[in-house]
Motif scaffolding. Structure first.
Motif, PDB file in Angstrom:
ATOM      1  N   PRO A   1      38.834  30.599  33.337  1.00  0.00           N
ATOM      2  CA  PRO A   1      39.030  32.006  33.707  1.00  0.00           C
ATOM      3  C   PRO A   1      38.160  32.348  34.914  1.00  0.00           C
ATOM      4  O   PRO A   1      37.116  31.729  35.122  1.00  0.00           O
ATOM      5  CB  PRO A   1      38.580  32.777  32.467  1.00  0.00           C
ATOM      6  CG  PRO A   1      37.722  31.838  31.693  1.00  0.00           C
ATOM      7  CD  PRO A   1      38.172  30.454  32.044  1.00  0.00           C
TER       8      PRO A   1
ATOM      9  N   MET B   1      37.226  35.746  27.544  1.00  0.00           N
ATOM     10  CA  MET B   1      38.186  35.519  28.629  1.00  0.00           C
ATOM     11  C   MET B   1      39.013  34.273  28.363  1.00  0.00           C
ATOM     12  O   MET B   1      38.480  33.231  27.992  1.00  0.00           O
ATOM     13  CB  MET B   1      37.447  35.413  29.961  1.00  0.00           C
ATOM     14  CG  MET B   1      36.821  36.719  30.365  1.00  0.00           C
ATOM     15  SD  MET B   1      35.977  36.616  31.964  1.00  0.00           S
ATOM     16  CE  MET B   1      35.567  38.336  32.195  1.00  0.00           C
ATOM     17  N   LYS B   2      40.316  34.415  28.568  1.00  0.00           N
ATOM     18  CA  LYS B   2      41.229  33.313  28.263  1.00  0.00           C
ATOM     19  C   LYS B   2      41.371  32.380  29.462  1.00  0.00           C
ATOM     20  O   LYS B   2      41.444  32.842  30.598  1.00  0.00           O
ATOM     21  CB  LYS B   2      42.609  33.878  27.904  1.00  0.00           C
ATOM     22  CG  LYS B   2      42.615  34.719  26.663  1.00  0.00           C
ATOM     23  CD  LYS B   2      44.027  35.228  26.391  1.00  0.00           C
ATOM     24  CE  LYS B   2      44.065  36.177  25.215  1.00  0.00           C
ATOM     25  NZ  LYS B   2      43.373  37.440  25.483  1.00  0.00           N
TER      26      LYS B   2
ATOM     27  N   HIS C   1      43.393  32.816  33.246  1.00  0.00           N
ATOM     28  CA  HIS C   1      43.499  34.241  33.546  1.00  0.00           C
ATOM     29  C   HIS C   1      42.450  34.651  34.572  1.00  0.00           C
ATOM     30  O   HIS C   1      41.351  34.097  34.596  1.00  0.00           O
ATOM     31  CB  HIS C   1      43.311  35.084  32.277  1.00  0.00           C
ATOM     32  CG  HIS C   1      44.485  35.059  31.363  1.00  0.00           C
ATOM     33  ND1 HIS C   1      44.875  33.923  30.686  1.00  0.00           N
ATOM     34  CD2 HIS C   1      45.371  36.018  31.015  1.00  0.00           C
ATOM     35  CE1 HIS C   1      45.947  34.197  29.957  1.00  0.00           C
ATOM     36  NE2 HIS C   1      46.264  35.462  30.143  1.00  0.00           N
ATOM     37  N   ASP C   2      42.818  35.614  35.393  1.00  0.00           N
ATOM     38  CA  ASP C   2      41.878  36.225  36.331  1.00  0.00           C
ATOM     39  C   ASP C   2      41.597  37.647  35.855  1.00  0.00           C
ATOM     40  O   ASP C   2      42.503  38.345  35.405  1.00  0.00           O
ATOM     41  CB  ASP C   2      42.464  36.284  37.747  1.00  0.00           C
ATOM     42  CG  ASP C   2      42.474  34.926  38.428  1.00  0.00           C
ATOM     43  OD1 ASP C   2      41.792  34.002  37.935  1.00  0.00           O
ATOM     44  OD2 ASP C   2      43.157  34.791  39.460  1.00  0.00           O
ATOM     45  N   TYR C   3      40.344  38.068  35.997  1.00  0.00           N
ATOM     46  CA  TYR C   3      39.922  39.403  35.586  1.00  0.00           C
ATOM     47  C   TYR C   3      39.191  40.070  36.736  1.00  0.00           C
ATOM     48  O   TYR C   3      38.313  39.455  37.344  1.00  0.00           O
ATOM     49  CB  TYR C   3      38.969  39.324  34.390  1.00  0.00           C
ATOM     50  CG  TYR C   3      39.569  38.680  33.159  1.00  0.00           C
ATOM     51  CD1 TYR C   3      40.161  39.452  32.167  1.00  0.00           C
ATOM     52  CD2 TYR C   3      39.551  37.303  33.001  1.00  0.00           C
ATOM     53  CE1 TYR C   3      40.712  38.866  31.038  1.00  0.00           C
ATOM     54  CE2 TYR C   3      40.106  36.705  31.879  1.00  0.00           C
ATOM     55  CZ  TYR C   3      40.683  37.486  30.907  1.00  0.00           C
ATOM     56  OH  TYR C   3      41.244  36.912  29.796  1.00  0.00           O
TER      57      TYR C   3
END
Length: 131
Positions: free
Chosen positions: A50, A85-86, A89-91
């Motif tokens: 992530p 956070m997976k 994935h972007d956060y």
């Protein structure tokens, strides 16, 4: 740093650095909250680590205050939220002004909750398709 780390702390979280990366995440899902807005984008690579980016706009104070907000967010991610956070994935975490005065445990809890929350299914509202 070493010695007191558990397996839980070994989850590497990458960083978003370039403007195009931040803009790409904006096209994903938004999860609003009083302390921050969380934008989430699933990438095509589910095995990738992530990645997280932080946005603190100039309307939220001077450089000292903005840096403090950014440091609080980074520490909250490092201590707890990063584990939620997976992969793939972007956060992007967009700070709000209240982030400065909120207790740190409230910030970490809010981040974890937003990261783990499932997207709500989009249902058309009744009467929105009238011709």
């Amino acid at each position: 740093m070493s010695g007191h780390m558990t397996d839980r702390h070994k989850v590497p979280v990458g960083r978003l650095k370039s403007r195009p990366q931040f803009l790409a995440v904006r096209a994903g899902e938004s999860r609003k909250g009083p302390l921050f807005l969380l934008e989430v984008l699933a990438r095509d690579d589910p095995e990738a680590q992530p990645r997280v980016g932080f946005t603190v706009t100039k309307k939220h104070g001077n450089a000292v205050e903005r840096n403090r907000m950014r440091r609080r967010l980074k520490e909250a991610v490092r201590l707890s939220a990063g584990f939620a956070m997976k992969p793939g994935h972007d956060y992007v975490i967009v700070a709000r002004r209240d982030l400065l005065s909120a207790p740190f445990d409230r910030l970490t809890r809010a981040l974890e909750d937003r990261i783990e929350s499932k997207p709500k299914p989009k249902r058309p509202t009744a009467g929105s398709r009238k011709a």
